[in-house]
Motif scaffolding. Structure first.
Motif, PDB file in Angstrom:
ATOM      1  N   GLU A  45       0.832  -1.204   0.000  1.00 36.98           N
ATOM      2  CA  GLU A  45       0.000   0.000   0.000  1.00 36.98           C
ATOM      3  C   GLU A  45       0.869   1.258   0.000  1.00 36.98           C
ATOM      4  O   GLU A  45       0.610   2.207  -0.755  1.00 36.98           O
ATOM      5  CB  GLU A  45      -0.931   0.006   1.204  1.00 36.98           C
ATOM      6  CG  GLU A  45      -1.810   1.253   1.274  1.00 36.98           C
ATOM      7  CD  GLU A  45      -2.789   1.227   2.431  1.00 36.98           C
ATOM      8  OE1 GLU A  45      -3.705   2.076   2.444  1.00 36.98           O
ATOM      9  OE2 GLU A  45      -2.661   0.357   3.319  1.00 36.98           O
ATOM     10  N   GLU A  46       1.907   1.254   0.834  1.00 38.68           N
ATOM     11  CA  GLU A  46       2.763   2.440   0.945  1.00 38.68           C
ATOM     12  C   GLU A  46       3.399   2.801  -0.388  1.00 38.68           C
ATOM     13  O   GLU A  46       3.387   3.974  -0.796  1.00 38.68           O
ATOM     14  CB  GLU A  46       3.848   2.206   1.999  1.00 38.68           C
ATOM     15  CG  GLU A  46       4.755   3.407   2.203  1.00 38.68           C
ATOM     16  CD  GLU A  46       5.820   3.176   3.274  1.00 38.68           C
ATOM     17  OE1 GLU A  46       6.595   4.117   3.547  1.00 38.68           O
ATOM     18  OE2 GLU A  46       5.884   2.048   3.822  1.00 38.68           O
ATOM     19  N   ILE A  47       3.948   1.830  -1.095  1.00 42.15           N
ATOM     20  CA  ILE A  47       4.639   2.161  -2.342  1.00 42.15           C
ATOM     21  C   ILE A  47       3.668   2.355  -3.503  1.00 42.15           C
ATOM     22  O   ILE A  47       3.969   3.084  -4.455  1.00 42.15           O
ATOM     23  CB  ILE A  47       5.724   1.119  -2.695  1.00 42.15           C
ATOM     24  CG1 ILE A  47       5.142  -0.282  -2.852  1.00 42.15           C
ATOM     25  CG2 ILE A  47       6.823   1.140  -1.633  1.00 42.15           C
ATOM     26  CD1 ILE A  47       6.177  -1.324  -3.280  1.00 42.15           C
ATOM     27  N   THR A  48       2.487   1.736  -3.427  1.00 44.07           N
ATOM     28  CA  THR A  48       1.484   1.949  -4.472  1.00 44.07           C
ATOM     29  C   THR A  48       0.952   3.380  -4.429  1.00 44.07           C
ATOM     30  O   THR A  48       0.633   3.973  -5.465  1.00 44.07           O
ATOM     31  CB  THR A  48       0.324   0.950  -4.337  1.00 44.07           C
ATOM     32  OG1 THR A  48       0.825  -0.383  -4.442  1.00 44.07           O
ATOM     33  CG2 THR A  48      -0.735   1.161  -5.413  1.00 44.07           C
ATOM     34  N   LEU A  49       0.868   3.953  -3.239  1.00 46.24           N
ATOM     35  CA  LEU A  49       0.346   5.313  -3.087  1.00 46.24           C
ATOM     36  C   LEU A  49       1.344   6.386  -3.546  1.00 46.24           C
ATOM     37  O   LEU A  49       0.995   7.557  -3.610  1.00 46.24           O
ATOM     38  CB  LEU A  49      -0.054   5.558  -1.630  1.00 46.24           C
ATOM     39  CG  LEU A  49      -1.298   4.793  -1.163  1.00 46.24           C
ATOM     40  CD1 LEU A  49      -1.533   5.001   0.326  1.00 46.24           C
ATOM     41  CD2 LEU A  49      -2.534   5.186  -1.970  1.00 46.24           C
ATOM     42  N   ILE A  50       2.565   5.967  -3.870  1.00 50.14           N
ATOM     43  CA  ILE A  50       3.548   6.890  -4.442  1.00 50.14           C
ATOM     44  C   ILE A  50       3.491   6.769  -5.952  1.00 50.14           C
ATOM     45  O   ILE A  50       3.801   5.710  -6.505  1.00 50.14           O
ATOM     46  CB  ILE A  50       4.972   6.571  -3.948  1.00 50.14           C
ATOM     47  CG1 ILE A  50       5.058   6.638  -2.435  1.00 50.14           C
ATOM     48  CG2 ILE A  50       5.982   7.535  -4.575  1.00 50.14           C
ATOM     49  CD1 ILE A  50       6.388   6.133  -1.872  1.00 50.14           C
ATOM     50  N   ASN A  51       3.085   7.821  -6.636  1.00 50.32           N
ATOM     51  CA  ASN A  51       3.074   7.752  -8.092  1.00 50.32           C
ATOM     52  C   ASN A  51       4.499   7.625  -8.608  1.00 50.32           C
ATOM     53  O   ASN A  51       5.371   8.446  -8.289  1.00 50.32           O
ATOM     54  CB  ASN A  51       2.430   8.996  -8.709  1.00 50.32           C
ATOM     55  CG  ASN A  51       2.460   8.948 -10.230  1.00 50.32           C
ATOM     56  OD1 ASN A  51       3.460   9.237 -10.857  1.00 50.32           O
ATOM     57  ND2 ASN A  51       1.341   8.543 -10.812  1.00 50.32           N
ATOM     58  N   HIS A  57      10.273  11.280 -12.334  1.00 51.26           N
ATOM     59  CA  HIS A  57      11.562  10.874 -11.777  1.00 51.26           C
ATOM     60  C   HIS A  57      11.595  10.983 -10.257  1.00 51.26           C
ATOM     61  O   HIS A  57      12.156  10.106  -9.578  1.00 51.26           O
ATOM     62  CB  HIS A  57      12.684  11.712 -12.391  1.00 51.26           C
ATOM     63  CG  HIS A  57      12.854  11.488 -13.861  1.00 51.26           C
ATOM     64  ND1 HIS A  57      13.844  12.088 -14.599  1.00 51.26           N
ATOM     65  CD2 HIS A  57      12.152  10.725 -14.735  1.00 51.26           C
ATOM     66  CE1 HIS A  57      13.755  11.711 -15.864  1.00 51.26           C
ATOM     67  NE2 HIS A  57      12.732  10.888 -15.973  1.00 51.26           N
ATOM     68  N   ALA A  58      10.985  12.016  -9.724  1.00 48.50           N
ATOM     69  CA  ALA A  58      10.963  12.166  -8.270  1.00 48.50           C
ATOM     70  C   ALA A  58      10.174  11.037  -7.621  1.00 48.50           C
ATOM     71  O   ALA A  58      10.542  10.542  -6.543  1.00 48.50           O
ATOM     72  CB  ALA A  58      10.363  13.519  -7.902  1.00 48.50           C
ATOM     73  N   GLY A  59       9.086  10.612  -8.257  1.00 48.08           N
ATOM     74  CA  GLY A  59       8.284   9.529  -7.712  1.00 48.08           C
ATOM     75  C   GLY A  59       9.001   8.199  -7.741  1.00 48.08           C
ATOM     76  O   GLY A  59       8.926   7.406  -6.788  1.00 48.08           O
ATOM     77  N   VAL A  60       9.711   7.933  -8.833  1.00 48.00           N
ATOM     78  CA  VAL A  60      10.491   6.693  -8.923  1.00 48.00           C
ATOM     79  C   VAL A  60      11.543   6.655  -7.816  1.00 48.00           C
ATOM     80  O   VAL A  60      11.720   5.633  -7.133  1.00 48.00           O
ATOM     81  CB  VAL A  60      11.157   6.574 -10.315  1.00 48.00           C
ATOM     82  CG1 VAL A  60      12.130   5.391 -10.356  1.00 48.00           C
ATOM     83  CG2 VAL A  60      10.093   6.420 -11.399  1.00 48.00           C
ATOM     84  N   LYS A  61      12.222   7.784  -7.622  1.00 48.72           N
ATOM     85  CA  LYS A  61      13.245   7.849  -6.572  1.00 48.72           C
ATOM     86  C   LYS A  61      12.603   7.724  -5.187  1.00 48.72           C
ATOM     87  O   LYS A  61      13.198   7.110  -4.266  1.00 48.72           O
ATOM     88  CB  LYS A  61      14.005   9.178  -6.675  1.00 48.72           C
ATOM     89  CG  LYS A  61      15.130   9.342  -5.647  1.00 48.72           C
ATOM     90  CD  LYS A  61      16.208   8.294  -5.808  1.00 48.72           C
ATOM     91  CE  LYS A  61      17.494   8.655  -5.087  1.00 48.72           C
ATOM     92  NZ  LYS A  61      17.322   8.885  -3.655  1.00 48.72           N
ATOM     93  N   ALA A  62      11.391   8.244  -5.011  1.00 47.56           N
ATOM     94  CA  ALA A  62      10.719   8.154  -3.710  1.00 47.56           C
ATOM     95  C   ALA A  62      10.393   6.713  -3.355  1.00 47.56           C
ATOM     96  O   ALA A  62      10.498   6.305  -2.186  1.00 47.56           O
ATOM     97  CB  ALA A  62       9.449   9.003  -3.718  1.00 47.56           C
ATOM     98  N   VAL A  63       9.992   5.921  -4.349  1.00 53.24           N
ATOM     99  CA  VAL A  63       9.746   4.496  -4.085  1.00 53.24           C
ATOM    100  C   VAL A  63      11.051   3.824  -3.675  1.00 53.24           C
ATOM    101  O   VAL A  63      11.099   3.036  -2.719  1.00 53.24           O
ATOM    102  CB  VAL A  63       9.140   3.801  -5.319  1.00 53.24           C
ATOM    103  CG1 VAL A  63       9.052   2.293  -5.104  1.00 53.24           C
ATOM    104  CG2 VAL A  63       7.755   4.363  -5.621  1.00 53.24           C
ATOM    105  N   ALA A  64      12.126   4.135  -4.388  1.00 52.13           N
ATOM    106  CA  ALA A  64      13.432   3.571  -4.034  1.00 52.13           C
ATOM    107  C   ALA A  64      13.825   3.925  -2.609  1.00 52.13           C
ATOM    108  O   ALA A  64      14.351   3.081  -1.867  1.00 52.13           O
ATOM    109  CB  ALA A  64      14.487   4.058  -5.022  1.00 52.13           C
TER     110      ALA A  64
END
Length: 435
Positions: A45-51, A57-64
């Motif tokens: 749920e936590e990583i799905t809620l991050i676009n 690019h910021a969202g991809v890095k936020a999941v990482a």
């Protein structure tokens, strides 16, 4: 009742003797994955809620950034590989050094999704054992399977000796350019590895879990035709020729009639013709105009090409070029073919890996997994390492609707996939490396 309950337990154990083939650490893996189910869903749920659309690019890095401490807690050395030069965010690699000389394992997933920030498909909705959200299967559920399996191995004591690289790319859905640079680190990991496991969605065949030992390639082609323009009354004559659109039609229909073979497809996704017809800079659109009484001067078409082996790719491309070269009178044509995602061919090594996984299925009291038809699976990052190592794809969770609004995951499939993965890796870690 005090007597009956133990007897029922004994009867249950006798009813599934295959489960007795699990070692004590493997039984601990089964139990750890099961007990961690709610935590796994919470992470999903936590990583799905991050676009994390590829171009966010910021969202991809936020999941990482969410995942880094998860891997570090398991003893992995984590690296962020910047890909700004390729026009993408970057890749997250996590490395675990185990016993020297034992199997080297590469686990492949991806951080990005097809849903960019402007997509109306957002959120995470859990309905019993089903959850809906952008990228929940492709591939955030796959990432959760990886972590669930590694945590279970850690708890069971089988992770310590395992040599593992986890490669989570940030641009699987739309790879950066040049492609060689965007996939350089993944290919290097594939050259290092004995075994690669791909964690995109689990394939289901006739209602049963299936194994993916092959995936087709993904390439594209662009076809242009040109001809003399003039008054339509001269069409088909020696001096006027056939025009660009008839030449285009000849080529495409010959593709349809002469190219078919097993595991090969070649869709036509865009066609335009007129006086003139021009392909847009994005390669996804075209502009044209024309009149019914004017012979068209140009036409353009774009499509894809998917094959099971590189030999099939190259042979088909040669046939396409020969068809294009056989012009109608008064016309010219040219085709360019680009191979992007290579095929993951069905090798003996891949089949052997599925055999090992099916031994585990038997030990777990589960049905064997049949090979999934490769014509039903698209290309994936595991294909880039297929020439260098044995591989199994489809190790992620089951679900439906990938790449579309309403994408959904079968949450319980996280459990069975993580259990299979952790036991397979624990057994592979005891085998000698071939490299």
């Amino acid at each position: 009742m005090r007597f009956i309950l133990p007897m029922l337990a004994i009867a249950a154990s006798l009813a599934s003797p295959a489960a007795a083939q699990l070692t004590a650490p493997e039984q601990a893996i089964v139990e750890t994955v099961e007990s961690g189910f709610e935590s796994d869903v919470a992470l999903l749920e936590e990583i799905t809620l991050i676009n994390s659309g590829t171009h966010n690019h910021a969202g991809v890095k936020a999941v990482a950034d969410v995942l880094v401490p998860e891997f570090e807690a398991l003893g992995f050395a984590v690296e962020w590989i910047d890909q700004s030069a390729a026009g993408r965010a970057g890749h997250l690699f996590a490395r675990h050094e185990g016993a020297p000389g034992t199997t080297k394992m590469l686990l492949i997933g991806h951080l990005d999704t097809v849903f960019e920030p402007e997509s109306p498909f957002t959120g995470f909705l859990c309905e019993g054992d089903r959850a809906v959200g952008p990228g929940v299967v492709d591939d955030k559920g796959g990432i959760v399977v990886i972590l669930s399996a590694l945590r279970a191995m850690k708890a069971a004591g089988t992770l310590d000796g395992a040599n593992i690289v986890v490669a989570l790319t940030g641009d699987e859905e739309d790879a950066g350019e040049p492609l060689e640079a965007a996939r350089r680190d993944l290919v290097e990991a594939g050259e290092w590895a004995d075994v690669a496991l791909g964690f995109e969605g689990l394939s289901v065949l006739d209602g049963k879990d299936a194994g993916v030992i092959a995936r087709r390639s993904s390439g594209s082609w662009t076809l242009t035709t040109n001809a003399k323009s003039g008054h339509s009354s001269g069409i088909f004559s020696e001096h006027a020729g056939y025009g660009a659109i008839y030449e285009m039609a000849r080529i495409l229909d010959t593709f349809r009639r002469e190219l078919p073979e097993e595991n090969l497809t070649y869709n036509v996704g865009l066609v335009a013709g007129g006086t003139p017809a021009e392909l847009g800079e994005d390669g996804l659109s075209a502009t044209t105009s024309g009149k019914t009484n004017i012979i068209p001067s140009s036409a353009v078409a774009r499509g894809d090409l998917r094959a099971l082996t590189q030999e099939q790719n190259e042979r088909t491309a040669e046939t396409m070029r020969a068809i294009v070269a056989d012009h109608l009178p008064g016309t010219e044509a040219e085709i360019t073919i680009e191979f992007r995602y290579p095929p993951m061919a069905p090798t003996d090594g891949n089949r052997a890996l599925l055999d090992k996984l099916n031994v585990i299925n038997a030990d777990l009291g589960r049905e064997p997994m049949a090979p999934y038809p490769p014509s039903r699976r698209g290309a994936a990052d595991i294909s880039f390492v297929a020439p260098y190592t044995h591989g199994l794809a489809g190790m992620g969770p089951a679900g439906s609707g990938s790449h579309a609004e309403g994408e959904a995951i079968d949450l319980r499939s996280i459990v069975r996939q993580a259990q299979r993965t952790a036991i397979l890796m624990s057994r592979l870690a005891k085998e000698a490396s071939d490299k």
